[in-house]
Structures are given as structure tokens and as C-alpha cells.
Design an enzyme around this catalytic site. Structure first.
Site, mmCIF file in Angstrom:
data_model
loop_
_atom_site.group_PDB
_atom_site.id
_atom_site.type_symbol
_atom_site.label_atom_id
_atom_site.label_comp_id
_atom_site.label_asym_id
_atom_site.label_seq_id
_atom_site.Cartn_x
_atom_site.Cartn_y
_atom_site.Cartn_z
ATOM 1 N N CYS A 112 -9.091 -18.331 20.365
ATOM 2 C CA CYS A 112 -8.529 -17.350 19.413
ATOM 3 C C CYS A 112 -7.746 -18.030 18.290
ATOM 4 O O CYS A 112 -7.389 -17.385 17.311
ATOM 5 C CB CYS A 112 -7.637 -16.365 20.154
ATOM 6 S SG CYS A 112 -8.485 -15.514 21.478
ATOM 7 N N HIS A 252 -1.848 -13.433 15.959
ATOM 8 C CA HIS A 252 -3.084 -13.127 16.689
ATOM 9 C C HIS A 252 -2.883 -11.798 17.423
ATOM 10 O O HIS A 252 -1.852 -11.560 18.038
ATOM 11 C CB HIS A 252 -3.397 -14.248 17.672
ATOM 12 C CG HIS A 252 -4.523 -13.938 18.585
ATOM 13 N ND1 HIS A 252 -5.712 -13.411 18.134
ATOM 14 C CD2 HIS A 252 -4.651 -14.047 19.942
ATOM 15 C CE1 HIS A 252 -6.521 -13.222 19.161
ATOM 16 N NE2 HIS A 252 -5.901 -13.588 20.264
ATOM 17 N N ASN A 282 -8.544 -7.281 20.826
ATOM 18 C CA ASN A 282 -8.459 -8.715 20.559
ATOM 19 C C ASN A 282 -9.845 -9.206 20.121
ATOM 20 O O ASN A 282 -10.773 -9.221 20.926
ATOM 21 C CB ASN A 282 -7.998 -9.425 21.846
ATOM 22 C CG ASN A 282 -7.902 -10.934 21.693
ATOM 23 O OD1 ASN A 282 -8.382 -11.509 20.708
ATOM 24 N ND2 ASN A 282 -7.300 -11.579 22.669
#
Ligand code: COA
Length: 327
Positions: A112, A252, A282
Site C-alpha cells: 500500500c 493511506h 482500502n
């Protein structure tokens, strides 16, 4: 000395919206559990599009937003853990689709944090004089690597892509970049590749298992809160700024509890941290550029704003970028 600046942004998400209630139909979960534990209400899921196709759509928007001739692009960096192929790279597929000729293109794998790594690499290419104009993309089809029977993970992720044009500038756009990794913690978040199976080694007991994301949520939660905080503090220390000097932080987008914890610890103003995970979940390497593009579309960024992007992910990896919005 060359500088680099973000000259344009774009994003793309698949049309198919899947709500928490939709998930209740086939796994043992509830809208209430997902919303209160994560902040996620819905996510976009690909019904056929590949990472490269979403990446191209995000890239085309970023190029248009930057108002540059497409042939100015001399570097494509694409961050993904869900590529179309191991080879060719998804970046090369994007390069071909955009009809860019004889340029450097490659994928990076930093979970990520991939987009943060991508910006750091592109910034170095530009500052060293190797590139004039880079296309940096985060694109993920996480829906193909989550186990849709595993409620611990499948409720968390979504598909999407985000892109930026980073170009050489005489204005100081990217002010500071920082990345780190801790491979010793790799077991906390994994997505296995093809297991070894050949005529000389056929005894691998897991060789026929499908490849799914595994995550130790509790440990990742602890890691994420600490490392996000440290990554922001690192930027502030190195640039001799305080949190009050920063207009926005784009974290994030994994869990609103992680973001709110960090915001409180660092004494952020209300609204200083941007969140859109309620609508997209996500999206791994796509999450930060997706959020950035949304902020730009809403007219939230003003010329001269100082923004920190901060991420963490599989690897384990982490990183932060401080930039001036110069458009
Ligand atoms: N629906 C309903 N119940 C669920 C569930 C779901 N989707 N997922 C887990 N549960 C259950 C668990 O089975 C557990 O039940 P038990 O107590 O009977 O064993 C209970 O809920 C609590 O689980 P727990 O793991 O303690 O929840 P949590 O509050 O830690 O939240 C996460 C779980 C995954 C949301 C949270 O740990 C998290 O966000 N971690 C970080 C993840 C992350 O950032 N990942 C991205 C990395 S890039």
C-alpha cells in the site's frame, strides 16, 4: 538543480458499488460491524476491468489535467500488488496503450506504500536529469486476491486507480520524500506468489492453494498507527516545519480509527487529515492518489498549500512525501 512538481492528477474506480449490506448476503458480517470498526461503508469492485485498464483511465485524466502533450512523458512507474501479468509489467501495458514510444516503464511492489515509493523514485529521476516528465500510477484489483469467505479481510478492500504527472520544474513542488521497510515483519501481511512446483520438487504441500491476502489485523493496526506518526514527524523534523504549517495530510486509507488516532496524537486540526475510505475501502497503492484527485476535484487545494502524503503497507513498508501544491 532541478525540482519536480505535481502537474496533474486523475483517478478511476469501477462502476460496480458493493455496500456492506451487499456483503451481509454471503458472509457472516454486518454493516454495523464494518462501519464502526473500519469506517468503510462501500467499495468499488471490478466486474472485468484489469489493473492496466483502470490505470490507463486514471492516467488519461491526469494528462488532461496537467494539460501536457502526451509525448512529453518519458517515464511510467506503476505501483501494484495485483498486476495483470508478472511480465509484461502493468506499466509497460500502460505505456503501449498510451502509445508512448521508447520510454522507461516499470512496476514497483511496495504494498500500500507503492505510490509513495513511486513518487520518490520519479522525483529522483527528475532531479538527476534522467526524466523530464513522469507518469506515476497506483492501480489495484484487490478483489481478485481477497478470499471472499474470509470476513477478516474481504470487507476491507476495494479496486481503483490513481495517477499523477510529475514534471521537471523551476518551482520546488516535491519538498521531501522518505521511505522505509522492515522485511522481518513480512508475515503480518502476505499475498503469496506462485509456489515452487517443478519436476525436481513436487512435494510442496501448499502448492495448489489459491493465492489470497492474509493479514494479522491487530498487529498491522499497531504498526500502522506508530509508523504513520513517525513518518509524519520525520517530514516535519527534516523540513523544520510544525503540524500547523501543513494544510492537509493525505493518509493511506485503511481504517478511520488508524487515521483518527494519528490525527489526535499529532494534534491535527479538524479536517486536516483527508478521508474517503467510507466510499472506496482500502485500495492499496491507489488509495493516496485517489484521495488526492478527489480533493483537487473538490477545489480543496489552493496554490501554495503544503501537503503530506503518508502511507504504510505490506513489506512491511512505509513512507511520506511533503509537497507544495503549485498549480
Ligand atoms: N464482521 C463481523 N465480525 C468480524 C469481522 C467482520 N467483517 N471481521 C472480524 N470479525 C470479528 C472477529 O472474528 C473477532 O471475533 P471474536 O472476538 O469472536 O474472535 C472480532 O470481530 C474482533 O476482531 P478483531 O480482529 O479484534 O477486530 P478489530 O477491532 O481489531 O478490527 C480490523 C479488525 C482488521 C478492522 C483492524 O484490526 C484493522 O483495521 N487492522 C489494520 C488493517 C490494515 O490497516 N490493513 C491494511 C494494511 S495496508
Amino acid at each position: 538543480m532541478y525540482y519536480s512538481e505535481i502537474a496533474g492528477v486523475g483517478s478511476y474506480v469501477p462502476e460496480k458499488m458493493v455496500s456492506n449490506v451487499d456483503l451481509e448476503a454471503f458472509i457472516d458480517t454486518t454493516d454495523q460491524w464494518i462501519t464502526t470498526r473500519t469506517g468503510i461503508a462501500q467499495r468499488r469492485i471490478s466486474t472485468g476491468e484489469k489493473a492496466s485498464q483502470m490505470a490507463v483511465k486514471a492516467a488519461v485524466k491526469a494528462i488532461k489535467h496537467a494539460a501536457i502533450p502526451i509525448e512529453d512523458i518519458d517515464l511510467v512507474i506503476l505501483a501494484t500488488i495485483t498486476p495483470d501479468f508478472f511480465t509484461p509489467s502493468t506499466a509497460s501495458l500502460v505505456q503501449a496503450e498510451l502509445k508512448l514510444k521508447n520510454i522507461t516503464s516499470f512496476d514497483i511492489s511496495a504494498g500500500c506504500t507503492g505510490f509513495i515509493y513511486g513518487i520518490q523514485i520519479a522525483d529522483q529521476f527528475i532531479k538527476s536529469g534522467k526524466s523530464n516528465c513522469a507518469l506515476v500510477i497506483g492501480a489495484e484489483i484487490l478483489s481478485k486476491v481477497v478470499n471472499w469467505q474470509d470476513r477478516n479481510t474481504c470487507v476491507l478492500f476495494g479496486d481503483g486507480a490513481g495517477a499523477v504527472i510529475l514534471k521537471r520544474s523551476n518551482r520546488e513542488g516535491i519538498l521531501y520524500t522518505y521511505t522505509g521497510s522492515s522485511g522481518d515483519l513480512e508475515g503480518l501481511l502476505t499475498l503469496p506468489a506462485i509456489p515452487l512446483k517443478n519436476p525436481f520438487y513436487i512435494d510442496n504441500p501448499i502448492s495448489d492453494q489459491p493465492s489470497y491476502i492474509y493479514m494479522n489485523g491487530k498487529e498491522i493496526f499497531k504498526f500502522a498507527t506508530n509508523i504513520m506518526l513517525q513518518s509524519i514527524e520525520r517530514v516535519l523534523k527534516e523540513t523544520k516545519l510544525t503540524i500547523a504549517d501543513i494544510d492537509f495530510i493525505i493518509p493511506h486509507q485503511a481504517n478511520f480509527r488508524i487515521i483518527d488516532y494519528v490525527a489526535k496524537k499529532i494534534k491535527a486540526k479538524t479536517g486536516q487529515f483527508y478521508k474517503n475510505l467510507d466510499r472506496f475501502g482500502n485500495t492499496s497503492a491507489a488509495s493516496i492518489p485517489l484521495a488526492l484527485d478527489e480533493m483537487v476535484a473538490k477545489g480543496m487545494l489552493q496554490k501554495g498549500n503544503r501537503v503530506i502524503m503518508v502511507g504504510f503497507g505490506g513489506g512491511l513498508t512505509w513512507g511520506s512525501i511533503l509537497f507544495n501544491w503549485v498549480r
